[in-house]
Design an enzyme around this catalytic site. Structure first.
Site, PDB file in Angstrom:
ATOM      1  N   HIS A   1      37.954 -47.329 -25.275  1.00  0.00           N
ATOM      2  CA  HIS A   1      39.245 -47.727 -25.831  1.00  0.00           C
ATOM      3  C   HIS A   1      40.263 -46.618 -25.727  1.00  0.00           C
ATOM      4  O   HIS A   1      41.461 -46.869 -25.603  1.00  0.00           O
ATOM      5  CB  HIS A   1      39.060 -48.183 -27.269  1.00  0.00           C
ATOM      6  CG  HIS A   1      38.546 -49.575 -27.342  1.00  0.00           C
ATOM      7  ND1 HIS A   1      37.689 -50.015 -28.293  1.00  0.00           N
ATOM      8  CD2 HIS A   1      38.775 -50.625 -26.529  1.00  0.00           C
ATOM      9  CE1 HIS A   1      37.410 -51.285 -28.080  1.00  0.00           C
ATOM     10  NE2 HIS A   1      38.054 -51.673 -27.010  1.00  0.00           N
TER      11      HIS A   1
ATOM     12  N   ARG B   1      37.159 -47.195  -3.779  1.00  0.00           N
ATOM     13  CA  ARG B   1      35.936 -46.540  -4.249  1.00  0.00           C
ATOM     14  C   ARG B   1      35.164 -47.544  -5.108  1.00  0.00           C
ATOM     15  O   ARG B   1      35.377 -47.628  -6.324  1.00  0.00           O
ATOM     16  CB  ARG B   1      36.285 -45.309  -5.075  1.00  0.00           C
ATOM     17  CG  ARG B   1      36.891 -44.148  -4.287  1.00  0.00           C
ATOM     18  CD  ARG B   1      37.242 -43.004  -5.218  1.00  0.00           C
ATOM     19  NE  ARG B   1      37.434 -41.750  -4.523  1.00  0.00           N
ATOM     20  CZ  ARG B   1      38.622 -41.156  -4.359  1.00  0.00           C
ATOM     21  NH1 ARG B   1      39.713 -41.702  -4.850  1.00  0.00           N
ATOM     22  NH2 ARG B   1      38.715 -40.002  -3.724  1.00  0.00           N
TER      23      ARG B   1
ATOM     24  N   ARG C   1      34.813 -48.941   0.627  1.00  0.00           N
ATOM     25  CA  ARG C   1      33.708 -48.000   0.825  1.00  0.00           C
ATOM     26  C   ARG C   1      32.510 -48.466   0.021  1.00  0.00           C
ATOM     27  O   ARG C   1      32.646 -48.820  -1.153  1.00  0.00           O
ATOM     28  CB  ARG C   1      34.128 -46.611   0.355  1.00  0.00           C
ATOM     29  CG  ARG C   1      33.013 -45.596   0.482  1.00  0.00           C
ATOM     30  CD  ARG C   1      33.494 -44.222   0.169  1.00  0.00           C
ATOM     31  NE  ARG C   1      33.650 -44.028  -1.267  1.00  0.00           N
ATOM     32  CZ  ARG C   1      34.077 -42.890  -1.808  1.00  0.00           C
ATOM     33  NH1 ARG C   1      34.422 -41.878  -1.016  1.00  0.00           N
ATOM     34  NH2 ARG C   1      34.186 -42.763  -3.098  1.00  0.00           N
TER      35      ARG C   1
ATOM     36  N   GLU D   1      32.739 -36.684   6.116  1.00  0.00           N
ATOM     37  CA  GLU D   1      32.924 -35.728   5.032  1.00  0.00           C
ATOM     38  C   GLU D   1      31.814 -34.686   5.012  1.00  0.00           C
ATOM     39  O   GLU D   1      31.726 -33.898   4.074  1.00  0.00           O
ATOM     40  CB  GLU D   1      33.058 -36.445   3.685  1.00  0.00           C
ATOM     41  CG  GLU D   1      32.078 -37.554   3.452  1.00  0.00           C
ATOM     42  CD  GLU D   1      32.394 -38.411   2.215  1.00  0.00           C
ATOM     43  OE1 GLU D   1      33.303 -38.071   1.458  1.00  0.00           O
ATOM     44  OE2 GLU D   1      31.701 -39.416   2.034  1.00  0.00           O
TER      45      GLU D   1
ATOM     46  N   ASN E   1      38.021 -34.008   0.664  1.00  0.00           N
ATOM     47  CA  ASN E   1      37.496 -33.393  -0.570  1.00  0.00           C
ATOM     48  C   ASN E   1      36.068 -32.905  -0.330  1.00  0.00           C
ATOM     49  O   ASN E   1      35.722 -31.762  -0.603  1.00  0.00           O
ATOM     50  CB  ASN E   1      37.471 -34.395  -1.734  1.00  0.00           C
ATOM     51  CG  ASN E   1      38.797 -35.084  -1.926  1.00  0.00           C
ATOM     52  OD1 ASN E   1      39.820 -34.559  -1.523  1.00  0.00           O
ATOM     53  ND2 ASN E   1      38.778 -36.254  -2.537  1.00  0.00           N
ATOM     54  N   ASP E   2      35.241 -33.813   0.165  1.00  0.00           N
ATOM     55  CA  ASP E   2      33.853 -33.417   0.411  1.00  0.00           C
ATOM     56  C   ASP E   2      33.729 -32.556   1.665  1.00  0.00           C
ATOM     57  O   ASP E   2      32.880 -31.667   1.720  1.00  0.00           O
ATOM     58  CB  ASP E   2      32.956 -34.658   0.520  1.00  0.00           C
ATOM     59  CG  ASP E   2      32.521 -35.136  -0.850  1.00  0.00           C
ATOM     60  OD1 ASP E   2      32.237 -34.285  -1.709  1.00  0.00           O
ATOM     61  OD2 ASP E   2      32.501 -36.357  -1.079  1.00  0.00           O
TER      62      ASP E   2
ATOM     63  N   ARG F   1      32.866 -28.820  -5.608  1.00  0.00           N
ATOM     64  CA  ARG F   1      34.264 -29.184  -5.823  1.00  0.00           C
ATOM     65  C   ARG F   1      34.620 -29.377  -7.288  1.00  0.00           C
ATOM     66  O   ARG F   1      35.779 -29.532  -7.627  1.00  0.00           O
ATOM     67  CB  ARG F   1      34.623 -30.437  -5.012  1.00  0.00           C
ATOM     68  CG  ARG F   1      33.921 -31.685  -5.444  1.00  0.00           C
ATOM     69  CD  ARG F   1      34.087 -32.791  -4.423  1.00  0.00           C
ATOM     70  NE  ARG F   1      35.011 -33.807  -4.869  1.00  0.00           N
ATOM     71  CZ  ARG F   1      35.078 -35.036  -4.362  1.00  0.00           C
ATOM     72  NH1 ARG F   1      34.272 -35.364  -3.357  1.00  0.00           N
ATOM     73  NH2 ARG F   1      35.936 -35.896  -4.795  1.00  0.00           N
TER      74      ARG F   1
ATOM     75  N   CYS G   1      41.544 -39.901   3.946  1.00  0.00           N
ATOM     76  CA  CYS G   1      41.670 -40.481   2.601  1.00  0.00           C
ATOM     77  C   CYS G   1      41.334 -39.494   1.511  1.00  0.00           C
ATOM     78  O   CYS G   1      41.281 -39.863   0.344  1.00  0.00           O
ATOM     79  CB  CYS G   1      40.804 -41.735   2.474  1.00  0.00           C
ATOM     80  SG  CYS G   1      39.052 -41.402   2.644  1.00  0.00           S
TER      81      CYS G   1
HETATM   82  C1  PEP Z   1      36.532 -37.300  -0.086  1.00  0.00           C
HETATM   83  O1  PEP Z   1      35.430 -36.779  -0.199  1.00  0.00           O
HETATM   84  O2  PEP Z   1      37.532 -36.719   0.411  1.00  0.00           O
HETATM   85  C2  PEP Z   1      36.734 -38.677  -0.543  1.00  0.00           C
HETATM   86  C3  PEP Z   1      37.848 -39.318  -0.312  1.00  0.00           C
HETATM   87  O3  PEP Z   1      35.734 -39.242  -1.257  1.00  0.00           O
HETATM   88  P1  PEP Z   1      35.463 -38.934  -2.815  1.00  0.00           P
HETATM   89  O4  PEP Z   1      36.597 -38.074  -3.313  1.00  0.00           O
HETATM   90  O5  PEP Z   1      35.371 -40.236  -3.492  1.00  0.00           O
HETATM   91  O6  PEP Z   1      34.166 -38.191  -2.759  1.00  0.00           O
HETATM   92 MG    MG Z   2      33.722 -37.985  -0.650  1.00  0.00          MG
END
Ligand code: PEP
Ligand code: MG
Length: 837
Positions: A464, A561, A597, A686, A709-710, A720, A757
């Site tokens: 909530h 996601r 995904r 990734e 990101n990965d 990360r 992405c």
């Molecule tokens: C990434 O790894 O850049 C990505 C888009 O996937 P997530 O952030 O969901 O791991």
């Molecule tokens: Mg990722």
């Protein structure tokens, strides 16, 4: 992982015992099965007894996911049924019948299994479970003491001292938390000065420590990270609130280090750094936006009423009357608040009103006063506590309602004692509210006040707190470990999109973050200065995001996601449930591209039904596509659900797999997705391996999408989620840029699209660079679309390529950024998003 089968004559008994055990280790829910009763009679009434076929079915059900199974039995024929079941079962996983007390054994076994114990460990924990009771009731604990000293290792690794800060000491719940935090390590605890010691993995031994508030405990292990985790639990009072007078174990108590070893940076030093200017705490952003202000922490909850006070028989009627009066008072206050609120906030307050005035709960509390002489406060405490536990045991969204019950309980106690209500302090100046968890009443009382953001240690996206925060437009981050240790008055920057809390940020940083959060309108057409189209898509986690993204002009979805739809589930969603969830996203993008995904469960986003309870190294473990090695059906069901959703909606559905590392993985995924009826299939790139094999991978799939990101995390080998490694987790690192270039080149060579992405796509300076490196579309939070679109319209393809080449040639991240700025500077806005996680 080890599975557990509970064999009982009675379904009610079996299920209640399992529910009790799972309160200590809810993550073990998928590992436990109950085989209970002997069916039903002609009227459908359950027959007490045991059934060997039911036991063997439970074993076979767990077998594919478990390395071994421990079976616990209640009594008599349960033993015979369990033995017979070993003849009937189809699977050949090792099974151990535990000669253990049913309830205590089940609890100890579940905790040991959740902590990653071996078959021997789990069976031994179950078998030793009666020792606690035996010791407490006065029988000799000599056996325990002897075995403790025998098992003490010669080399105890690093040693720290901590203090028990929570009121109730190391009871079962803290013990379970310690076991979990130290899973699969050699961590041991000793009560000082000369108390017993215990292996962290042993719940029964931990309870035998008899550690109470204020006691000093020595913790030792060769695993520094486990020491940090366990020390943090003590400092936090195991989430039960701390005695402010009890010192933090590390701050005031000298750290004892092994004589000869090099002393690494200690947890307490890092923790102090974590609270210093510019340091970052991470959680889950559940309500977007930026809030900057001084911290105010939530008022303390009431203390537990004394159970030893007994009401005289002739005063019990009056005491029962007090319960009714308090219930009426509290429900009336909820009614008034609900009348002043609207939308979901009103519904939630109405639900709390009903709990406060629930006749069953009132009757139960009254019965305790009448029969046992409990005080009204104590009776309310116990009855509401049981209700809260039952909700937690039910898991999922039900468990998130436990906070509402706790809130009602606290308000009833305040009404009974006449003390001030716990809750949100009233302030004229802006503040960021920090709490362990927030009730709906607390959160909704923030409407129109001076609170600018919320931070909680607990809570999930469907709590909530999250729902009301979104409704009130308050940025919110939940699940922030250690948030309540930030002192009142410290300024924090709360980023509800990124799930970051920056402590005492600089004014430059505040200006950057505020500018980044200021929306820039997007007209729905991404393009470069020469008119070349560059589709700008949105990253979403469900139907609500998708609707917002569509309103913001996103040209499609570049990353859905799907795991975000099922974060609170303990069991796998059915095909129908999945189809419905996916359709809510597709519905907002009729005729447009939606890249879905498949579940990226694991690492920072574990799903109880997909991941093992414990993994040594979850970011490198069985996450993403790798889960289909163990649970192929989970992937096939998801692909089927997606195909059904795609059939039912107009969106152009594409599917991609996360965490792909090899060509074979990509090819197998493509086969399965196509067999399920999905025509366009891609993969995320990734991992460095996938980046280097991009050309070959693109031969077997239709497109690739780069998860920066990965890719940064794995290329720089830097978690990360760790704020202090943010400089490594930086897409400007030349190694990451060069891998992105290699993927772009592979895409161009085979003429297949390569999108980006990861968060890098939402950075207005990086976006043109990514285009120069070969990205054919960019996908980001819908809030970044306008800013990125504006930057791209000011640059042409040749300057994107020149900036990309210059950045790739640079030796360091800072040089890469400077090189890009030299070429693109003046045309793109100064980048405003923080790099890193
Ligand atoms: C990434 O790894 O850049 C990505 C888009 O996937 P997530 O952030 O969901 O791991
Ligand atoms: Mg990722």
């Amino acid at each position: 992982m080890i599975g557990i089968v509970a064999v009982s004559h009675s379904a009610a008994l079996g299920e209640a015992a399992v529910a009790l055990a799972l309160q200590m280790a809810p993550t073990a829910a998928s590992q436990v099965r109950v085989a209970a009763g002997a069916g039903t009679d002609a009227d459908g009434t359950p027959i007490l007894g045991t059934d060997a076929m039911a036991v063997s079915a439970a074993i076979d059900d767990l077998a594919p996911r478990c390395e071994g199974i421990v079976v616990l039995m209640d009594l008599g024929s349960a033993l015979m049924s369990a033995e017979l079941a070993l003849e009937f079962r189809m699977s050949d996983v090792p099974v151990r019948l535990a000669p253990a007390p049913f309830v205590e054994g089940l609890l100890a076994a579940v905790v040991a299994a959740a902590a990653g114990g071996s078959l021997d460990d789990v069976a031994a924990e179950a078998a030793g479970a009666l020792e606690v009771k035996t010791a407490q009731l006065g029988a000799s604990s000599a056996v325990a003491s002897e075995s403790e000293s025998e098992s003490e290792p010669a080399d105890r690794g690093d040693i720290r001292r901590v203090v028990v800060r929570n009121a109730l000491g190391i009871h079962a719940r803290p013990a379970a938390l310690i076991s979990e935090a130290a899973a699969e390590t050699d961590l041991r605890l000793r009560k000082l000065p000369e108390g017993p010691d215990a292996a962290a993995g042993s719940l029964s031994r931990l309870l035998l420590l008899g550690a109470r508030q204020g006691d000093d405990i020595e913790i030792s292990s060769s695993d520094g990270a486990a020491l940090d985790r366990v020390a943090a639990l003590f400092d936090d009072g195991f989430g039960e609130g701390v005695d402010a007078a009890a010192p933090l174990g590390h701050g005031e108590v000298p750290v004892v280090a092994p004589e000869s070893a090099d002393v690494p940076e200690t947890a307490e030093v890092r923790r102090r750094d974590d609270r210093s200017a510019g340091s970052v705490l991470l959680g889950r952003g559940v309500s977007p936006g930026i809030g900057v202000a001084a911290v105010v922490r939530l008022g303390a909850a009431p203390t537990e009423p004394d159970p030893s006070v007994t009401v005289a028989p002739d005063a019990r009627g009056e005491e029962i009357g007090r319960i009714g009066t308090a219930a009426a008072e509290v429900s009336e206050s909820f009614r008034r608040r609900a009348a002043a609120a609207s939308g979901e906030a009103r519904d939630i307050l109405d639900a709390s009103r009903l709990i406060a005035d629930d006749p069953e709960l009132r009757a139960d509390a009254s019965a305790l006063v009448r029969a046992e002489g409990r005080t009204a406060a104590r009776a309310v405490w116990e009855v509401m506590g049981e209700h809260e536990k039952a909700l937690i045991a039910a898991g999922g969204r039900m468990a998130e309602r436990a906070t509402d019950v706790r809130d009602v309980r606290d308000r009833l106690l305040a009404a009974l004692s006449g003390e001030a209500l716990p809750g949100v302090p009233v302030r004229d100046e802006p503040f960021v509210l920090v709490a362990r968890d927030l009730s709906p009443a607390d959160t909704s009382s923030l409407a129109g006040g001076s609170c600018v953001a919320l931070v909680t240690e607990e809570g999930g996206p469907t709590s909530h707190t999250a729902i009301i925060a979104r409704e009130l437009g308050l940025p919110a981050v939940v699940g922030v470990a250690g948030a309540t240790t930030i002192a009142d008055g410290i300024t924090v920057l709360v980023d509800g999109d990124a799930g970051r809390i920056e402590i005492d940020p600089s004014s430059v940083r505040v200006a950057e973050a505020v500018a980044a959060a200021t929306p820039v309108a997007f007209d729905g057409r991404g393009m470069l200065a020469d008119g070349r189209a560059l589709p700008l898509l949105a990253n979403v986690g469900g139907g609500e995001d998708a609707a917002l993204a569509a309103d913001a002009g996103a040209e499609g979805i570049g990353l859905f996601r799907t795991e975000f739809c099922f974060l609170s589930r303990t069991d796998a969603p059915s095909i129908d449930e999945q189809t419905a969830a996916y359709r809510t996203v597709l519905a907002s993008f009729g005729g447009k591209k939606v890249v879905v995904r498949t579940l990226d469960a694991g690492s920072d986003k574990p799903l109880p039904f997909a991941n093992a309870a414990q993994e040594e190294n979850p970011a490198l473990g069985v996450r993403g596509l790798r889960i289909s090695r163990r649970a192929p059906r989970l992937l096939d069901d998801q692909l089927r659900a997606l195909a059904l959703a795609a059939e039912a909606e107009d969106a152009q559905v594409e599917v991609m797999a996360p965490m792909v590392a090899t060509v074979d993985e990509a090819a197998e995924f493509a086969d399965r997705a196509r067999s399920a009826g999905l025509a366009r299939v891609g993969v995320m790139i990734e991992t460095p391996s996938a980046a280097l094999l991009a050309a070959e991978i693109l031969e077997v799939v239709d497109f690739a999408s780069i998860g920066t990101n990965d890719l940064a995390q794995y290329t720089l080998a830097a978690d990360r989620l760790i704020g202090e490694l943010g400089d490594l987790n930086d897409p400007w690192q030349p190694a990451v840029l060069r891998l992105v270039r290699a993927i772009g080149e592979a895409g161009r060579a085979v003429g297949k699209p390569v999108g980006v992405c990861g968060e890098a796509a939402s950075d207005a300076l990086l976006a043109p660079m990514l285009v120069g490196l070969g990205a054919t579309s960019l996908s980001m939070s819908y809030r970044a679309l306008g800013r990125v679109a504006a930057a791209l319209r000011r640059v042409d393809p040749s300057s994107c390529r020149a900036a990309a080449e210059a950045a790739c040639a640079a030796p360091r991240a800072a040089d890469a950024r400077a090189a890009a700025l030299r070429i693109l500077g003046g045309r793109v806005p100064v980048p405003v998003t923080a790099s890193g996680s």
